[in-house]
Motif scaffolding. Structure first.
Motif, PDB file in Angstrom:
ATOM      1  N   VAL A   9     -45.016  18.771  -5.204  1.00 55.53           N
ATOM      2  CA  VAL A   9     -46.465  18.566  -5.181  1.00 55.53           C
ATOM      3  C   VAL A   9     -47.102  19.287  -6.360  1.00 55.53           C
ATOM      4  O   VAL A   9     -46.853  20.472  -6.570  1.00 55.53           O
ATOM      5  CB  VAL A   9     -47.028  19.156  -3.861  1.00 55.53           C
ATOM      6  CG1 VAL A   9     -48.517  18.896  -3.748  1.00 55.53           C
ATOM      7  CG2 VAL A   9     -46.280  18.602  -2.666  1.00 55.53           C
ATOM      8  N   TYR A  18     -42.871  21.385   1.655  1.00 50.61           N
ATOM      9  CA  TYR A  18     -42.943  21.284   0.189  1.00 50.61           C
ATOM     10  C   TYR A  18     -43.515  22.551  -0.429  1.00 50.61           C
ATOM     11  O   TYR A  18     -43.934  22.552  -1.575  1.00 50.61           O
ATOM     12  CB  TYR A  18     -43.816  20.073  -0.201  1.00 50.61           C
ATOM     13  CG  TYR A  18     -43.385  18.837   0.515  1.00 50.61           C
ATOM     14  CD1 TYR A  18     -42.159  18.241   0.207  1.00 50.61           C
ATOM     15  CD2 TYR A  18     -44.157  18.290   1.533  1.00 50.61           C
ATOM     16  CE1 TYR A  18     -41.725  17.120   0.888  1.00 50.61           C
ATOM     17  CE2 TYR A  18     -43.733  17.170   2.221  1.00 50.61           C
ATOM     18  CZ  TYR A  18     -42.521  16.595   1.898  1.00 50.61           C
ATOM     19  OH  TYR A  18     -42.082  15.496   2.575  1.00 50.61           O
ATOM     20  N   PHE A  44     -53.847  34.774 -10.947  1.00 50.46           N
ATOM     21  CA  PHE A  44     -54.163  33.995 -12.138  1.00 50.46           C
ATOM     22  C   PHE A  44     -54.326  32.537 -11.760  1.00 50.46           C
ATOM     23  O   PHE A  44     -53.823  32.097 -10.734  1.00 50.46           O
ATOM     24  CB  PHE A  44     -53.051  34.129 -13.185  1.00 50.46           C
ATOM     25  CG  PHE A  44     -52.809  35.538 -13.569  1.00 50.46           C
ATOM     26  CD1 PHE A  44     -53.837  36.289 -14.115  1.00 50.46           C
ATOM     27  CD2 PHE A  44     -51.581  36.137 -13.356  1.00 50.46           C
ATOM     28  CE1 PHE A  44     -53.638  37.608 -14.447  1.00 50.46           C
ATOM     29  CE2 PHE A  44     -51.379  37.454 -13.689  1.00 50.46           C
ATOM     30  CZ  PHE A  44     -52.406  38.198 -14.231  1.00 50.46           C
ATOM     31  N   ARG A  46     -53.860  28.740 -11.307  1.00 53.49           N
ATOM     32  CA  ARG A  46     -52.729  27.852 -11.036  1.00 53.49           C
ATOM     33  C   ARG A  46     -51.459  28.556 -10.546  1.00 53.49           C
ATOM     34  O   ARG A  46     -50.359  28.098 -10.781  1.00 53.49           O
ATOM     35  CB  ARG A  46     -52.410  27.035 -12.288  1.00 53.49           C
ATOM     36  CG  ARG A  46     -53.585  26.200 -12.711  1.00 53.49           C
ATOM     37  CD  ARG A  46     -53.311  25.401 -13.933  1.00 53.49           C
ATOM     38  NE  ARG A  46     -54.020  24.135 -13.859  1.00 53.49           N
ATOM     39  CZ  ARG A  46     -53.837  23.127 -14.693  1.00 53.49           C
ATOM     40  NH1 ARG A  46     -52.974  23.215 -15.646  1.00 53.49           N
ATOM     41  NH2 ARG A  46     -54.522  22.019 -14.568  1.00 53.49           N
ATOM     42  N   GLY A  48     -51.312  29.606  -7.228  1.00 52.51           N
ATOM     43  CA  GLY A  48     -51.093  29.221  -5.830  1.00 52.51           C
ATOM     44  C   GLY A  48     -52.018  29.856  -4.806  1.00 52.51           C
ATOM     45  O   GLY A  48     -51.657  29.937  -3.633  1.00 52.51           O
ATOM     46  N   LYS A  49     -53.231  30.256  -5.230  1.00 55.90           N
ATOM     47  CA  LYS A  49     -54.164  30.852  -4.263  1.00 55.90           C
ATOM     48  C   LYS A  49     -54.608  29.825  -3.229  1.00 55.90           C
ATOM     49  O   LYS A  49     -54.512  30.056  -2.030  1.00 55.90           O
ATOM     50  CB  LYS A  49     -55.438  31.368  -4.981  1.00 55.90           C
ATOM     51  CG  LYS A  49     -55.194  32.440  -5.984  1.00 55.90           C
ATOM     52  CD  LYS A  49     -56.466  32.796  -6.734  1.00 55.90           C
ATOM     53  CE  LYS A  49     -56.987  31.706  -7.622  1.00 55.90           C
ATOM     54  NZ  LYS A  49     -56.134  31.310  -8.739  1.00 55.90           N
ATOM     55  N   GLU A 160     -62.955  30.078  -5.451  1.00 55.83           N
ATOM     56  CA  GLU A 160     -63.642  30.141  -6.750  1.00 55.83           C
ATOM     57  C   GLU A 160     -64.939  30.946  -6.607  1.00 55.83           C
ATOM     58  O   GLU A 160     -65.992  30.572  -7.112  1.00 55.83           O
ATOM     59  CB  GLU A 160     -63.937  28.729  -7.295  1.00 55.83           C
ATOM     60  CG  GLU A 160     -62.727  27.833  -7.408  1.00 55.83           C
ATOM     61  CD  GLU A 160     -61.733  28.246  -8.484  1.00 55.83           C
ATOM     62  OE1 GLU A 160     -62.042  29.187  -9.249  1.00 55.83           O
ATOM     63  OE2 GLU A 160     -60.645  27.650  -8.547  1.00 55.83           O
ATOM     64  N   SER A 193     -59.976  33.624  -9.618  1.00 56.63           N
ATOM     65  CA  SER A 193     -58.901  33.760 -10.605  1.00 56.63           C
ATOM     66  C   SER A 193     -59.315  34.542 -11.842  1.00 56.63           C
ATOM     67  O   SER A 193     -58.503  34.791 -12.714  1.00 56.63           O
ATOM     68  CB  SER A 193     -58.401  32.381 -11.024  1.00 56.63           C
ATOM     69  OG  SER A 193     -59.489  31.618 -11.446  1.00 56.63           O
ATOM     70  N   ILE A 221     -43.586  33.712  -7.919  1.00 60.23           N
ATOM     71  CA  ILE A 221     -42.530  33.564  -6.910  1.00 60.23           C
ATOM     72  C   ILE A 221     -41.210  33.999  -7.565  1.00 60.23           C
ATOM     73  O   ILE A 221     -40.929  33.613  -8.701  1.00 60.23           O
ATOM     74  CB  ILE A 221     -42.447  32.100  -6.424  1.00 60.23           C
ATOM     75  CG1 ILE A 221     -43.741  31.720  -5.693  1.00 60.23           C
ATOM     76  CG2 ILE A 221     -41.227  31.880  -5.526  1.00 60.23           C
ATOM     77  CD1 ILE A 221     -43.875  30.250  -5.331  1.00 60.23           C
ATOM     78  N   PHE A 258     -47.914  26.113 -10.968  1.00 64.38           N
ATOM     79  CA  PHE A 258     -48.326  24.751 -11.295  1.00 64.38           C
ATOM     80  C   PHE A 258     -47.376  24.116 -12.318  1.00 64.38           C
ATOM     81  O   PHE A 258     -46.969  22.959 -12.170  1.00 64.38           O
ATOM     82  CB  PHE A 258     -49.761  24.710 -11.841  1.00 64.38           C
ATOM     83  CG  PHE A 258     -50.086  23.393 -12.486  1.00 64.38           C
ATOM     84  CD1 PHE A 258     -50.367  22.281 -11.698  1.00 64.38           C
ATOM     85  CD2 PHE A 258     -50.025  23.234 -13.867  1.00 64.38           C
ATOM     86  CE1 PHE A 258     -50.610  21.041 -12.286  1.00 64.38           C
ATOM     87  CE2 PHE A 258     -50.268  22.001 -14.458  1.00 64.38           C
ATOM     88  CZ  PHE A 258     -50.565  20.900 -13.658  1.00 64.38           C
ATOM     89  N   GLN A 261     -44.027  23.302 -10.785  1.00 58.50           N
ATOM     90  CA  GLN A 261     -44.153  22.135  -9.898  1.00 58.50           C
ATOM     91  C   GLN A 261     -44.290  20.851 -10.710  1.00 58.50           C
ATOM     92  O   GLN A 261     -43.668  19.843 -10.421  1.00 58.50           O
ATOM     93  CB  GLN A 261     -45.393  22.282  -8.997  1.00 58.50           C
ATOM     94  CG  GLN A 261     -45.267  23.313  -7.906  1.00 58.50           C
ATOM     95  CD  GLN A 261     -44.215  22.951  -6.883  1.00 58.50           C
ATOM     96  OE1 GLN A 261     -43.223  23.656  -6.720  1.00 58.50           O
ATOM     97  NE2 GLN A 261     -44.380  21.837  -6.190  1.00 58.50           N
TER      98      GLN A 261
END
Ligand SMILES: Nc1ncnc2c1ncn2[C@@H]1O[C@H](COP(=O)(O)OP(=O)(O)OP(=O)(O)O)[C@@H](O)[C@H]1O
Ligand SMILES: [Mg+2]
Length: 378
Positions: A9, A18, A44, A46, A48-49, A160, A193, A221, A258, A261
Motif C-alpha cells: 500500500v 499490509y 518526519f 511520510r 507512517g504517522k 497535520e 511532521s 522500521i 513511503f 512501500q
C-alpha cells in the motif's frame, strides 16, 4: 493464489495484513488512548504517522466503548474551515442508525449545517456557517462538549496539527487547550511532521499547550522487520525475491516507509516471479527516470547555492557536520555562515530534515528518490 490487488500500500491504510511492524508503537498509543492521555505524535513526513493512527483506530473499531475520530486539518486555512472539518469527521464517525449517532446528528443539525455528498465517493461533508469569532468559538465548544456528555470515551486525532499556526485567528491554541481541559471523556492525539513547529507549540513554556501532552515519536522500521515483511508479502503471492534484492530495496529507500512501500508496489506490479538484484536495480533507475522532470523543476525553484548544498548533502547521504571545513569546501558555498543560511532555507522548504532524535544528529535529503537521483548525477 489469485492476484487481486497490490499488497504494498502506498496510499492510505488497508488493514493490519499490509501493515509492517509498529507493534511497540501500537501498544503504546493504545495504552495512552485507554488511559485518556493526551498525546503528541511526531515523525518526519511520510514515515507512517497517519498509518499508525489508522492502525490503532482500526483495532478499537469493534469495541463500543471507545469512539475514534480522525480529523485531517491539512486543508483547513482558518477557524471556519476547521469547524467544517471537525463537524464532518464527527458526522462520519457516528452511524445515524445507532442511539448516540441519532442524537449527535440532531445536535449537529441544530447548528444549521449544509450536508453534501461527494459524487464519486459518497462521503458526506458538513458545512456550518458562522458569522463571527464568538460564534465560531461557541460552535467548537458545543461540538466537543456535546460529544463529551454522551458517556462514551472519545479520542480525536488531529492530524497535520501544525496547520493551526497558519490560521489568521491567533487564539486557536488557547481555545483548544481550554476545551481539552474542560472535557472529561475526550482525549486527543496531536500529530505533525514539522519538528520545529510541533516543538514550538508543545514545548514552549509561554504557550498554551506547554506540558499538556505526552510526547511520542516514530522512528524508521528496523531493517530486519521490514525485510521480512517484504519477503513475506511477495511469497504470499507466489513470488520469490532474493535476499540481495530485499537488502537493496531497504538500503536504496533508506527504510523511509513511503519510499520503501512505493518501490515494492511498483516492483510487485511488474509481475516478475523470481525477483533478483538485476530487477530491483532496473526498477530503481526507471523510478528516477520517471521523476526526473520533477527534480529539474526543483532546481528552478531553488537558488544556485541551495541546489549545490542539496547535492552536497545527498552525496554525504547523512551529513553530521555541515560546518566542517572539508564539507564547506565540497559544497562550494565558501563560508560557514552561507552554509547556515542556505541550510535553514532548505529546512524551511522541507527539502532537507534534521534528525535530532538520535545521539548524533544529522541532515538528510527528505525525498529519498531525489537523494538517489542527485547522487547519480555526480
Ligand atoms: N507500518 C507500515 N507498513 C506498511 N506501510 C505503511 C506503514 N506505515 C505507513 N505506511 C504507508 O506509507 C505511506 C506513508 O505513510 P503515512 O501517510 O502514514 O505517513 P505520514 O507520516 O502520515 O506522512 P505525512 O507526513 O506526509 O502525513 C502510506 O502510503 C502508508 O500506506
Ligand atoms: Mg500523515
Amino acid at each position: 493464489m489469485k492476484l487481486e490487488h497490490n499488497p504494498f500500500v502506498d496510499i492510505g491504510y488497508r488493514g493490519s495484513e499490509y501493515f509492517c511492524d509498529r507493534e511497540d508503537e501500537t501498544e503504546l498509543l493504545r495504552k495512552y488512548i485507554d488511559n485518556q492521555t493526551n498525546t503528541t505524535l511526531f515523525a518526519f513526513r511520510r514515515l507512517g504517522k497517519t498509518g499508525l493512527i489508522q492502525h490503532v483506530f482500526e483495532s478499537f473499531k469493534k469495541s463500543k466503548k471507545q469512539v475514534c475520530i480522525y480529523v485531517d486539518i491539512l486543508s483547513t486555512t482558518d477557524k471556519a474551515s476547521f469547524i467544517n472539518q471537525l463537524a464532518t469527521a464527527i458526522y462520519a464517525a457516528f452511524p445515524e442508525n445507532n442511539g448516540i449517532g441519532k442524537q449527535i446528528i440532531e445536535a449537529i443539525k441544530l447548528l444549521r449545517p449544509t450536508i453534501q455528498f461527494d459524487e464519486l465517493t459518497g462521503q458526506p461533508s458538513v458545512g456550518i456557517t458562522t458569522i463571527n469569532q464568538q460564534q465560531q468559538e461557541t460552535t467548537i465548544a458545543t461540538l466537543f462538549s456535546f460529544l463529551d456528555s454522551q458517556n462514551v470515551k472519545i479520542v480525536f486525532a488531529l492530524d497535520e496539527f501544525q496547520q493551526i499556526l497558519v490560521y489568521p485567528e491567533k487564539n486557536m491554541e488557547a481555545l483548544l487547550r481550554t476545551q481539552m481541559q474542560a472535557l472529561k471523556n475526550t482525549s486527543f492525539i496531536f500529530c505533525g511532521s514539522n519538528q520545529a513547529i510541533m516543538h514550538e507549540i508543545f514545548n514552549d513554556a509561554k504557550r498554551p499547550f506547554f506540558a499538556s501532552c505526552t510526547y511520542m515519536s516514530l522512528d524508521f522500521i528496523p531493517k530486519k522487520k521490514y525485510g521480512n515483511f517484504i519477503k513475506k508479502l511477495f511469497k504470499k503471492y507466489v513470488k520469490s525475491i532474493s535476499n540481495e534484492a530485499v537488502d537493496f530495496i531497504c538500503d536504496w529507500t533508506s527504510l523511509h516507509t513511503f519510499y520503501t512501500q512505493y518501490f515494492c508496489n511498483q516492483l510487485f506490479a511488474k509481475g516478475i516471479l523470481d525477483i533478483d538484484i538485476t530487477d530491483v536495480k532496473l526498477l530503481a533507475s526507471d523510478i528516477l527516470a520517471l521523476q526526473e522532470a520533477k527534480f529539474y523543476q526543483y532546481r528552478t525553484l531553488l537558488t544556485k547555492a541551495q541546489w549545490n548544498l542539496l547535492k552536497a548533502i545527498a552525496n554525504e547521504q547523512r551529513l553530521f557536520k555541515p560546518h566542517a571545513k572539508a564539507f564547506i569546501i565540497k559544497s562550494g558555498l565558501g563560508s560557514s555562515s552561507i552554509v547556515t543560511r542556505t541550510l535553514d532555507a532548505l529546512l524551511a522548504k522541507e527539502m532537507v530534515y534534521r534528525n535530532t532524535q538520535i545521539e548524533k544528529p544529522y541532515y538528510e535529503v527528505y525525498d529519498k528518490f531525489l537523494m538517489r537521483w542527485l547522487q547519480s548525477k555526480k
